[in-house]
Structure formats: C-alpha cells, structure tokens
Design a protein around this motif. Structure first.
Motif, PDB file in Angstrom:
ATOM      1  N   VAL A 156       5.647   7.540   3.203  1.00 53.00           N
ATOM      2  CA  VAL A 156       5.936   6.657   2.069  1.00 53.00           C
ATOM      3  C   VAL A 156       5.502   7.360   0.789  1.00 53.00           C
ATOM      4  O   VAL A 156       4.338   7.779   0.667  1.00 53.00           O
ATOM      5  N   ALA A 157       6.435   7.511  -0.150  1.00 47.61           N
ATOM      6  CA  ALA A 157       6.126   8.139  -1.445  1.00 47.61           C
ATOM      7  C   ALA A 157       5.828   7.051  -2.466  1.00 47.61           C
ATOM      8  O   ALA A 157       6.594   6.097  -2.606  1.00 47.61           O
ATOM      9  N   MET A 158       4.731   7.200  -3.179  1.00 50.33           N
ATOM     10  CA  MET A 158       4.336   6.228  -4.204  1.00 50.33           C
ATOM     11  C   MET A 158       3.995   6.980  -5.485  1.00 50.33           C
ATOM     12  O   MET A 158       3.170   7.908  -5.462  1.00 50.33           O
ATOM     13  N   CYS A 159       4.626   6.576  -6.584  1.00 49.64           N
ATOM     14  CA  CYS A 159       4.453   7.278  -7.862  1.00 49.64           C
ATOM     15  C   CYS A 159       3.964   6.333  -8.951  1.00 49.64           C
ATOM     16  O   CYS A 159       4.144   5.114  -8.874  1.00 49.64           O
ATOM     17  N   GLU A 160       3.379   6.918  -9.981  1.00 46.86           N
ATOM     18  CA  GLU A 160       2.993   6.164 -11.172  1.00 46.86           C
ATOM     19  C   GLU A 160       3.120   7.053 -12.394  1.00 46.86           C
ATOM     20  O   GLU A 160       2.972   8.276 -12.318  1.00 46.86           O
ATOM     21  N   ARG A 192       2.883  17.537  -0.367  1.00 45.83           N
ATOM     22  CA  ARG A 192       3.348  16.935  -1.616  1.00 45.83           C
ATOM     23  C   ARG A 192       3.880  18.030  -2.526  1.00 45.83           C
ATOM     24  O   ARG A 192       3.237  19.054  -2.689  1.00 45.83           O
ATOM     25  N   GLN A 193       5.034  17.770  -3.130  1.00 42.46           N
ATOM     26  CA  GLN A 193       5.622  18.747  -4.050  1.00 42.46           C
ATOM     27  C   GLN A 193       6.239  18.015  -5.228  1.00 42.46           C
ATOM     28  O   GLN A 193       7.033  17.084  -5.053  1.00 42.46           O
ATOM     29  N   GLN A 194       5.864  18.439  -6.440  1.00 44.42           N
ATOM     30  CA  GLN A 194       6.410  17.840  -7.655  1.00 44.42           C
ATOM     31  C   GLN A 194       7.435  18.766  -8.287  1.00 44.42           C
ATOM     32  O   GLN A 194       7.290  19.986  -8.251  1.00 44.42           O
ATOM     33  N   LEU A 209       8.461  13.402  -7.194  1.00 40.78           N
ATOM     34  CA  LEU A 209       7.508  13.752  -6.137  1.00 40.78           C
ATOM     35  C   LEU A 209       8.200  13.618  -4.785  1.00 40.78           C
ATOM     36  O   LEU A 209       8.807  12.581  -4.494  1.00 40.78           O
ATOM     37  N   THR A 210       8.115  14.657  -3.975  1.00 44.26           N
ATOM     38  CA  THR A 210       8.654  14.629  -2.616  1.00 44.26           C
ATOM     39  C   THR A 210       7.510  14.842  -1.637  1.00 44.26           C
ATOM     40  O   THR A 210       6.763  15.821  -1.764  1.00 44.26           O
ATOM     41  N   VAL A 211       7.371  13.920  -0.681  1.00 42.92           N
ATOM     42  CA  VAL A 211       6.340  14.061   0.343  1.00 42.92           C
ATOM     43  C   VAL A 211       7.031  14.267   1.688  1.00 42.92           C
ATOM     44  O   VAL A 211       8.100  13.720   1.946  1.00 42.92           O
ATOM     45  N   SER A 212       6.404  15.085   2.539  1.00 43.63           N
ATOM     46  CA  SER A 212       7.012  15.403   3.835  1.00 43.63           C
ATOM     47  C   SER A 212       5.935  15.486   4.909  1.00 43.63           C
ATOM     48  O   SER A 212       4.830  15.989   4.651  1.00 43.63           O
ATOM     49  N   ASP A 213       6.271  14.977   6.103  1.00 42.07           N
ATOM     50  CA  ASP A 213       5.356  15.121   7.228  1.00 42.07           C
ATOM     51  C   ASP A 213       5.807  16.231   8.167  1.00 42.07           C
ATOM     52  O   ASP A 213       5.334  16.351   9.292  1.00 42.07           O
ATOM     53  N   GLY A 214       6.748  17.059   7.693  1.00 38.83           N
ATOM     54  CA  GLY A 214       7.270  18.142   8.499  1.00 38.83           C
ATOM     55  C   GLY A 214       8.512  17.782   9.274  1.00 38.83           C
ATOM     56  O   GLY A 214       9.232  18.664   9.761  1.00 38.83           O
ATOM     57  N   MET A 215       8.801  16.473   9.356  1.00 37.87           N
ATOM     58  CA  MET A 215       9.994  16.027  10.050  1.00 37.87           C
ATOM     59  C   MET A 215      10.856  15.159   9.146  1.00 37.87           C
ATOM     60  O   MET A 215      12.067  15.321   9.063  1.00 37.87           O
ATOM     61  N   ASP A 216      10.227  14.225   8.436  1.00 39.38           N
ATOM     62  CA  ASP A 216      10.929  13.356   7.494  1.00 39.38           C
ATOM     63  C   ASP A 216      10.268  13.472   6.130  1.00 39.38           C
ATOM     64  O   ASP A 216       9.113  13.898   6.002  1.00 39.38           O
ATOM     65  N   SER A 217      11.002  13.069   5.116  1.00 33.89           N
ATOM     66  CA  SER A 217      10.472  13.139   3.758  1.00 33.89           C
ATOM     67  C   SER A 217      10.870  11.893   2.977  1.00 33.89           C
ATOM     68  O   SER A 217      11.757  11.138   3.377  1.00 33.89           O
TER      69      SER A 217
END
Length: 381
Positions: A156-160, A192-194, A209-217
């Motif tokens: 889950v990606a959460m931004c502010e 995490r990659q911005q 912001l893109t977050v990945s667990d190595g399988m899904d993002s």
C-alpha cells in the motif's frame, strides 16, 4: 553425490579437537552442545520468494555467511513441508566459499507435490557445520491453496504533501512517504522510489512514489514544496574615500559605490541597485560642524527618493580627524528574505587624516538613533 565438504581450518580444529566427540561446556546440556562451541560459523537464509509460470515454481533467495570470517562450501535444501516433520527434499543448492558477510543469491525451479502448503529453505541442510546460531538457518513461504504460487498481497502506497526549507545550495531532499507498508512482508523488504528523486529546487514539484515488495507495486503522488528562508549575505564595505571639498560640495554616492555585492544561496551575486534600499545614513560629525573659519553647511545628507543613493557633503570638521558616513541598507532576495548591511564613506580631515568613525552624531533616514537630529546652528536657521 557426496555431501561432505572440507571445513575451514578453524572449524576443523574445533571439530577434531575432541577426538571426534563433542565436549560440553560447563552448564550446557546435550542439545546445546553445538551452539556452545562458539565456532564463529553462521549461515543464514534471507529474501526467499516464489514465482510461478503455469505449473513451474521458481524459488529465489540468498544464503548468507552471517559471520565475519570466511566459510567453506555448503549445501542448502529446498523442502515441501517442514523437514523436521518429514518434509520432502525437492532440490539442493550448492553454496560456494563465502567470505565474511557475503551473500549467495540462488534461483531454483522445483516441482511441488500436490497439496503442499509451505516451502522451506534450509541453509547447511545436512547439518555439516557446527554453527553458533542455528535459528536463522530456515526460511518459510506459504503457498496459495489453488495451485502453488505464493498468494502475495500487494503493498500500500501512502503519500503526503511536504514543505521543506532550502539548504545552502538552494535545494532540499524530501520524502513524500506517509507510512507506506506491505501487509504480508513478502516476498522481500519493501522498496521505495521517488520520481523525480530529488533534491528538489525552490518551488513546488509534483513527485510520484512507487513502492514494491519485489512482486507487486503501488504508487501515489504528492507535492514537495521547497521554501527559501535564508537571507542574503551582505557584501563588505568598499570604504570609499571622498576628497575633501573646501566648499563642502555634494557628492552622489550609490549603494554600489559604497558596498560590495551581496550574495544569496538562491540568487547568487545580487545587484545592490536592484535588490537593496538605503535605510539611513549616519555621520560621526554633527550637521553644523565647522569646516573652515567662517563656514558651516546644513543638510549634509540627502537621500534619493528611491533610496538607492545619497548626496553627501564632502566636508569634515576643521578640528576633527576626518568624517565617516555610514550607510545602513537592507538587501532582499527574490523570496523576500532581508539582511541589513552597512558600508562606510570617508572624508579626510584638513590634515589628510582618515578616521575610523566614533559613532553617529547626525543621521537622515529610517531608524535613526536618538540624539542624532539637526545641529544647534542648523536648527536655528
């Protein structure tokens, strides 16, 4: 296939030191004998994951030498089910010599028996090495009930939106991450990659912001706002010297004549005629100072309407050691940050002496010190 591997010299000495039998330390029980040896050997499993393509399962991960010293080649195993409870060995991994802290990544294609719920990866699977820590030898992944692959939960990606202050280089790093997370912590640690990555310049920058667990993002977006809160640095005084005029003539002096350019973290070198304003001009001699045996002049200081220059009388007291005018000015950068600076204009004495100044006695402009008004003679005129 032989399962035996040569031990390192250190491990060999430890194992052979008891003539082929384990020796317990004082207070150790039988089950603790191997860990009580303190061999300096420690293999671990990390980053285990499973992917599938049709009926093909690929197990990935790493075997790591968690100790600071090198360790000889070893064998890891991949099991369907818990090997301690009769799990089936699916394949082995030949791990080469590893220096201290080195990791050996692996990828193995396996066929999983129907109904398998968990895959186990075990370092030093045949328990060949006496390790200090056996608890980190095993990693487990749970397979989905419908045919094998791991049922991964997407992160889950959460931004502010964030606001940060610019540094000396007129930029700033920033993170828009507002607690992004991965529910199942699988198959690997969340990355995490911005984009753009930063540092960010003054103003508002849209960031993804893109977050990945190595399988899904997952992705989200926000705005990084960088504000400039650093005032300019005033330049040094040029210490301008005006030749003494016997008739106390006016000389026009600009800010650029009086002071060197200011510098700003975002604006660089600043043009004082554009970015600065004279607040006041002080004189260390009174307005009605006698400049010859029968002459004194009033209105020694006249500020221009735009406060970019001043007319200064090129006079000094007949009995003094030279006059010093002090320009007090304010310089502002594009963000409105202001700094106060000063510079001096000097008029030699009749004898050619140049004073360093003794404090304000006469002043024109804003914020003049108390008691620096017109001289007694000039106030009577």
């Amino acid at each position: 296939m032989s399962l035996r591997r040569p031990l390192s010299l250190f491990a060999s000495l430890l194992v052979l030191g008891g003539c082929g039998t384990e020796t317990l330390e004082d207070g150790a029980v039988v089950g603790e004998a191997r860990s009580a040896l303190h061999t300096g050997i420690d293999l671990a499993v990390s980053e285990v994951g499973v992917t599938c393509e049709g009926d093909t399962l690929t197990v990935t991960g790493a075997i790591q030498n968690a100790a600071p010293t090198g360790i000889d080649p070893s064998i890891a195993g991949i099991y369907a089910g818990n090997p301690a409870e009769g799990g089936t060995l699916l394949d082995t991994i030949d791990v080469p010599w590893l220096v201290g802290q080195e990791r050996y990544p692996f990828s193995k294609v396996v066929t999983v028996p129907e109904g398998t719920q968990r895959l186990y990866v075990v370092a030093d699977t045949f328990d060949f090495f006496p390790e200090d820590d056996e608890t980190n030898n095993t990693a487990v992944v749970t397979l989905s009930a419908d045919g094998g692959c791991v049922a991964n939960q997407a992160p889950v990606a959460m931004c502010e939106n964030v606001t940060v202050v610019a540094d000396a280089a007129c930029s700033a790093p920033a993170s828009i991450d507002n607690g992004s997370y991965d529910v199942d912590l699988f198959p690997q640690a969340l990355s995490r990659q911005q984009s753009p990555a930063g540092p960010y310049t003054v103003g508002a920058t849209p960031v993804t912001l893109t977050v990945s667990d190595g399988m899904d993002s997952a992705s989200c977006s926000a705005t990084v706002t960088v504000v400039d809160q650093t005032g300019p640095v005033a330049g040094a005084s040029r210490d301008l010297v005006l030749p003494r005029s016997p008739f106390a003539d006016y000389k026009t002096v600009t800010l650029a004549d009086c002071a060197q350019a200011a510098t700003d973290n975002c604006g660089g070198t600043m043009n004082l005629q554009q970015s600065a304003t004279i607040l006041r001009v002080e004189s260390d001699e009174t307005e009605d100072a006698l400049v010859s045996l029968n002459l004194f002049k009033c209105d020694d200081i006249k500020l221009a309407a735009d406060r970019k220059s001043a007319q200064l009388r090129a006079e000094s007291s007949l009995l003094g050691n030279g006059r010093v005018y002090t320009m007090v000015y304010e310089v502002k950068d594009a963000s409105g940050n202001a700094t106060t600076g000063t510079c001096k204009v000097k008029v030699p004495s009749l004898q050619g002496l140049i004073s360093i100044g003794v404090g304000p006695a006469y002043c024109q402009g804003t914020g003049c010190p108390a008691g620096t008004g017109s001289g007694l003679l000039c106030s009577l005129l």
